[in-house]
Design a protein around this motif. Structure first.
Motif, PDB file in Angstrom:
ATOM      1  N   ILE A 140       0.557  -1.362   0.473  1.00 41.44           N
ATOM      2  CA  ILE A 140       0.156   0.190   0.206  1.00 41.44           C
ATOM      3  C   ILE A 140       0.705   1.334  -0.351  1.00 41.44           C
ATOM      4  O   ILE A 140       0.129   2.115  -0.919  1.00 41.44           O
ATOM      5  N   GLY A 141       2.160   0.744   0.768  1.00 41.62           N
ATOM      6  CA  GLY A 141       3.101   2.372   0.966  1.00 41.62           C
ATOM      7  C   GLY A 141       3.283   2.717   0.128  1.00 41.62           C
ATOM      8  O   GLY A 141       3.595   3.262  -0.656  1.00 41.62           O
ATOM      9  N   LYS A 142       4.074   1.302  -0.987  1.00 40.64           N
ATOM     10  CA  LYS A 142       4.630   1.851  -2.251  1.00 40.64           C
ATOM     11  C   LYS A 142       3.642   2.198  -3.279  1.00 40.64           C
ATOM     12  O   LYS A 142       3.749   3.016  -4.244  1.00 40.64           O
ATOM     13  N   GLU A 143       2.433   1.661  -3.654  1.00 33.27           N
ATOM     14  CA  GLU A 143       1.593   1.707  -4.457  1.00 33.27           C
ATOM     15  C   GLU A 143       1.594   3.978  -4.321  1.00 33.27           C
ATOM     16  O   GLU A 143       1.061   4.129  -5.439  1.00 33.27           O
ATOM     17  N   TRP A 144       1.040   3.922  -3.398  1.00 32.21           N
ATOM     18  CA  TRP A 144       1.075   5.874  -2.392  1.00 32.21           C
ATOM     19  C   TRP A 144       2.159   6.570  -3.427  1.00 32.21           C
ATOM     20  O   TRP A 144       1.898   7.421  -3.739  1.00 32.21           O
ATOM     21  N   THR A 145       3.082   6.150  -2.873  1.00 33.44           N
ATOM     22  CA  THR A 145       4.408   6.242  -2.665  1.00 33.44           C
ATOM     23  C   THR A 145       4.596   6.780  -4.784  1.00 33.44           C
ATOM     24  O   THR A 145       5.120   7.616  -5.532  1.00 33.44           O
ATOM     25  N   LYS A 146       3.725   5.906  -6.050  1.00 30.19           N
ATOM     26  CA  LYS A 146       3.874   5.976  -7.220  1.00 30.19           C
ATOM     27  C   LYS A 146       3.321   7.206  -7.373  1.00 30.19           C
ATOM     28  O   LYS A 146       2.867   7.364  -8.816  1.00 30.19           O
ATOM     29  N   ILE A 147       1.796   7.596  -7.757  1.00 34.31           N
ATOM     30  CA  ILE A 147       1.185   8.957  -6.900  1.00 34.31           C
ATOM     31  C   ILE A 147       2.528   9.815  -7.356  1.00 34.31           C
ATOM     32  O   ILE A 147       3.146  10.412  -6.134  1.00 34.31           O
ATOM     33  N   SER A 148       2.319  11.238  -8.610  1.00 37.02           N
ATOM     34  CA  SER A 148       2.900  11.443  -8.579  1.00 37.02           C
ATOM     35  C   SER A 148       2.813  12.921  -8.399  1.00 37.02           C
ATOM     36  O   SER A 148       3.147  13.944  -7.908  1.00 37.02           O
ATOM     37  N   ASP A 149       1.926  13.248  -8.075  1.00 39.78           N
ATOM     38  CA  ASP A 149       1.142  13.912  -7.660  1.00 39.78           C
ATOM     39  C   ASP A 149       1.109  14.624  -5.999  1.00 39.78           C
ATOM     40  O   ASP A 149       1.271  13.471  -5.346  1.00 39.78           O
ATOM     41  N   ASP A 150       1.678  15.672  -5.453  1.00 40.78           N
ATOM     42  CA  ASP A 150       1.598  15.774  -4.471  1.00 40.78           C
ATOM     43  C   ASP A 150       0.633  16.128  -3.271  1.00 40.78           C
ATOM     44  O   ASP A 150       0.553  16.033  -2.296  1.00 40.78           O
ATOM     45  N   LYS A 151      -0.217  16.140  -4.080  1.00 40.28           N
ATOM     46  CA  LYS A 151      -1.881  16.116  -2.973  1.00 40.28           C
ATOM     47  C   LYS A 151      -1.878  15.246  -3.090  1.00 40.28           C
ATOM     48  O   LYS A 151      -3.031  14.811  -4.088  1.00 40.28           O
ATOM     49  N   LYS A 152      -2.351  14.408  -2.445  1.00 47.12           N
ATOM     50  CA  LYS A 152      -2.410  12.724  -2.176  1.00 47.12           C
ATOM     51  C   LYS A 152      -2.398  12.361  -0.554  1.00 47.12           C
ATOM     52  O   LYS A 152      -2.154  12.719  -0.010  1.00 47.12           O
ATOM     53  N   ILE A 153      -3.835  11.061  -0.316  1.00 43.59           N
ATOM     54  CA  ILE A 153      -4.113  10.811   0.860  1.00 43.59           C
ATOM     55  C   ILE A 153      -4.618   9.355   0.314  1.00 43.59           C
ATOM     56  O   ILE A 153      -4.891   8.759  -0.311  1.00 43.59           O
ATOM     57  N   ILE A 154      -4.841   8.466   1.328  1.00 46.57           N
ATOM     58  CA  ILE A 154      -5.272   7.588   1.767  1.00 46.57           C
ATOM     59  C   ILE A 154      -6.108   7.727   2.465  1.00 46.57           C
ATOM     60  O   ILE A 154      -6.471   7.701   2.961  1.00 46.57           O
ATOM     61  N   ILE A 155      -7.572   6.742   1.377  1.00 45.18           N
ATOM     62  CA  ILE A 155      -8.575   6.667   2.048  1.00 45.18           C
ATOM     63  C   ILE A 155      -9.284   5.608   2.182  1.00 45.18           C
ATOM     64  O   ILE A 155      -9.121   4.343   1.250  1.00 45.18           O
ATOM     65  N   THR A 156      -9.655   4.862   3.648  1.00 43.64           N
ATOM     66  CA  THR A 156     -10.155   3.551   3.026  1.00 43.64           C
ATOM     67  C   THR A 156     -11.513   3.667   4.184  1.00 43.64           C
ATOM     68  O   THR A 156     -12.322   5.335   4.618  1.00 43.64           O
ATOM     69  N   THR A 157     -11.811   2.533   4.657  1.00 45.87           N
ATOM     70  CA  THR A 157     -13.209   2.519   5.602  1.00 45.87           C
ATOM     71  C   THR A 157     -13.075   2.738   7.035  1.00 45.87           C
ATOM     72  O   THR A 157     -12.494   2.467   7.660  1.00 45.87           O
ATOM     73  N   GLU A 158     -14.240   3.239   7.934  1.00 46.96           N
ATOM     74  CA  GLU A 158     -13.976   3.045   8.761  1.00 46.96           C
ATOM     75  C   GLU A 158     -13.756   2.193   9.843  1.00 46.96           C
ATOM     76  O   GLU A 158     -12.608   1.566  10.813  1.00 46.96           O
ATOM     77  N   LYS A 159     -14.422   1.153   8.990  1.00 46.22           N
ATOM     78  CA  LYS A 159     -14.046  -0.524   9.423  1.00 46.22           C
ATOM     79  C   LYS A 159     -12.636  -1.213   9.346  1.00 46.22           C
ATOM     80  O   LYS A 159     -12.292  -1.695  10.394  1.00 46.22           O
TER      81      LYS A 159
END
Length: 346
Positions: free
Chosen positions: A282-301
Motif C-alpha cells: 500500500i505504501g509503495k502504491e501511494w508513493t507511485k502517485i506523482s501528485d504532491d496532493k495525495k491521501i489514502i482513504i479507507t473505511t471506518e471498519k
C-alpha cells in the motif's frame, strides 16, 4: 475464472440450499432447540454474505435507544484471533475483538460490547448487566430466538438472480424473511422513486409481512484517526488511493470518483488482516502517485485494522457512514425500534 468456478459449483449450491432449508424447518418444528430470553433481544442480520451495512445499522439503532435504555451489544467478532466470551475495550486491537465490535466500542465507549461465538452463552453472561441486547449479525443463528429481528437487503441484490452459496452470495432463501419483524433495503440510490419502491416491496411481500423501509448511505466528512477532517474544498484537487477490506466497496468507489482529482484502488476481502507485506505494498502504491496532493482513504471498519505506525507514516483518512431512511419514514422506523427495545421517547 472465479465466476466460471462458481457456476461449475452450482450443484453444490443446490445441495447447500436444501440443507439450509431442512435446518430451518427443523427449528420451525422445534426439532432443534432455540433459546428465548424474557427481555429484549434484537437481532440485525441479512440473508446474504456481507455487504448490507449491518455495522452502520447497529450504530443507527444504538443512537436511537441508548439515551433511553441500557443496551449491550453482542457480536461474534469476525476476524479476531481470540476465542470464547470477551468484553471489548477501546484499547483493543482488531485481532483481539474483531474490527466491527471494536469500531462500535470506540464510537460508544460507555456501551458494553462483547464478542462470543455462542450467542446464547454470550447473552447469559450479560443478563445482570444490561436491560436489552443488540446482536449485529445473528439472523441465521437459530439456536437463539430473538424478540425482534431487523433484516437487511442490499438494494442491488434484489435486482439480480439470487443464487445460494457458493455460486451466489445468499446463505438462505427469500422465504426465510418471514421471520423478520422489520426489513430495510439498504444502499439504495438517492433517486429511488416510488415505482421502484413499490416493485421491490411487492417482491418482498411475497415472503414477508414485516414493515419494509428503504435507506441510502449518508457519507460524513473524511477524517483522520485523530478526528481531524480533510477539507471538502481540497478533495477535487487531491489524488486518492482507496484501500478497502469490505464485502462491497462499489458504493464508496462511486461516491468518491466524481469528488476527487484521481482515484486509485486496492481491494481486499472482507475483514482482511493487513499484513506487513500488505502495508508495504500500500505504501509503495501511494508513493507511485506523482501528485504532491495525495491521501489514502479507507473505511471506518478497515481503519480499526491499520496499525498506528502506518497512520503515523502516511496521511490516511476514513469516511464514517450511516443509513438514512428514505421517503420521510425515519420517524416511523425509529418508533418501531424503540418499541422493540420496549422504551418510549422521553
Amino acid at each position: 475464472m472465479i465466476r466460471l468456478i462458481r457456476w461449475l459449483l452450482l450443484p453444490v449450491s443446490f445441495l447447500y440450499a436444501g440443507m439450509m432449508w431442512l435446518r430451518n424447518r427443523m427449528y420451525d418444528l422445534n426439532l432443534l432447540k432455540s433459546t428465548y430470553f424474557k427481555f429484549p433481544v434484537v437481532v440485525i442480520g441479512n440473508l446474504a454474505v456481507g455487504g448490507t451495512g449491518k455495522s452502520p445499522m447497529t450504530e443507527y439503532v444504538l443512537r436511537i435507544v441508548l439515551p433511553l435504555s441500557n443496551v449491550g451489544v453482542l457480536s461474534r467478532g469476525y476476524g479476531r484471533k481470540t476465542k470464547g466470551f470477551r468484553e471489548v475495550s477501546v484499547t483493543d486491537v482488531a485481532d483481539e475483538s474483531g474490527d466491527e465490535p471494536l469500531q462500535i466500542k470506540r464510537k460508544f465507549p460507555e456501551t458494553t460490547v462483547v464478542v462470543c461465538e455462542n450467542r446464547v452463552k454470550g447473552i447469559q453472561q450479560l443478563l445482570t448487566r444490561c436491560a436489552a441486547i443488540l446482536l449485529d449479525d445473528a439472523y441465521q443463528h437459530r439456536a437463539l430466538k430473538p424478540s425482534f429481528s431487523i433484516l437487511l437487503f442490499d438494494y442491488r441484490s434484489l435486482l439480480t438472480a439470487r443464487f445460494p452459496l457458493p455460486t451466489g452470495s445468499f446463505r438462505d432463501g427469500l422465504q426465510e424473511s418471514n421471520r423478520a419483524n422489520c426489513i430495510v433495503v439498504t444502499k439504495c440510490p438517492e433517486d429511488l422513486d416510488l415505482a421502484m419502491k413499490s416493485k421491490l416491496t411487492e417482491k418482498l411481500r411475497a415472503f414477508s409481512q414485516a414493515d419494509i423501509f428503504f435507506a441510502k448511505i449518508a457519507y460524513d466528512n473524511v477524517i483522520n484517526p485523530a478526528g481531524k477532517a480533510f477539507p471538502k474544498t481540497s478533495l477535487p484537487n487531491t489524488c486518492v488511493l482507496l484501500v478497502t477490506g469490505i464485502a462491497n466497496p462499489q458504493p464508496l468507489t462511486e461516491y468518491l470518483l466524481p469528488k476527487v482529482k484521481e482515484l486509485r484502488q486496492i481491494s481486499y476481502n472482507d475483514h482482511h488482516d493487513f499484513s506487513a507485506k500488505d502495508l508495504d505494498y500500500i505504501g509503495k502504491e501511494w508513493t507511485k502517485i506523482s501528485d504532491d496532493k495525495k491521501i489514502i482513504i479507507t473505511t471506518e471498519k478497515d481503519m480499526q485494522r491499520f496499525p498506528s505506525s502506518f497512520s503515523a507514516r502516511y496521511p490516511i483518512y476514513f469516511i464514517p457512514i450511516q443509513p438514512q431512511i428514505l421517503f420521510g419514514e425515519a420517524p416511523i422506523f425509529e418508533n418501531i425500534v424503540r418499541k422493540a427495545f420496549r422504551v418510549s421517547e422521553m
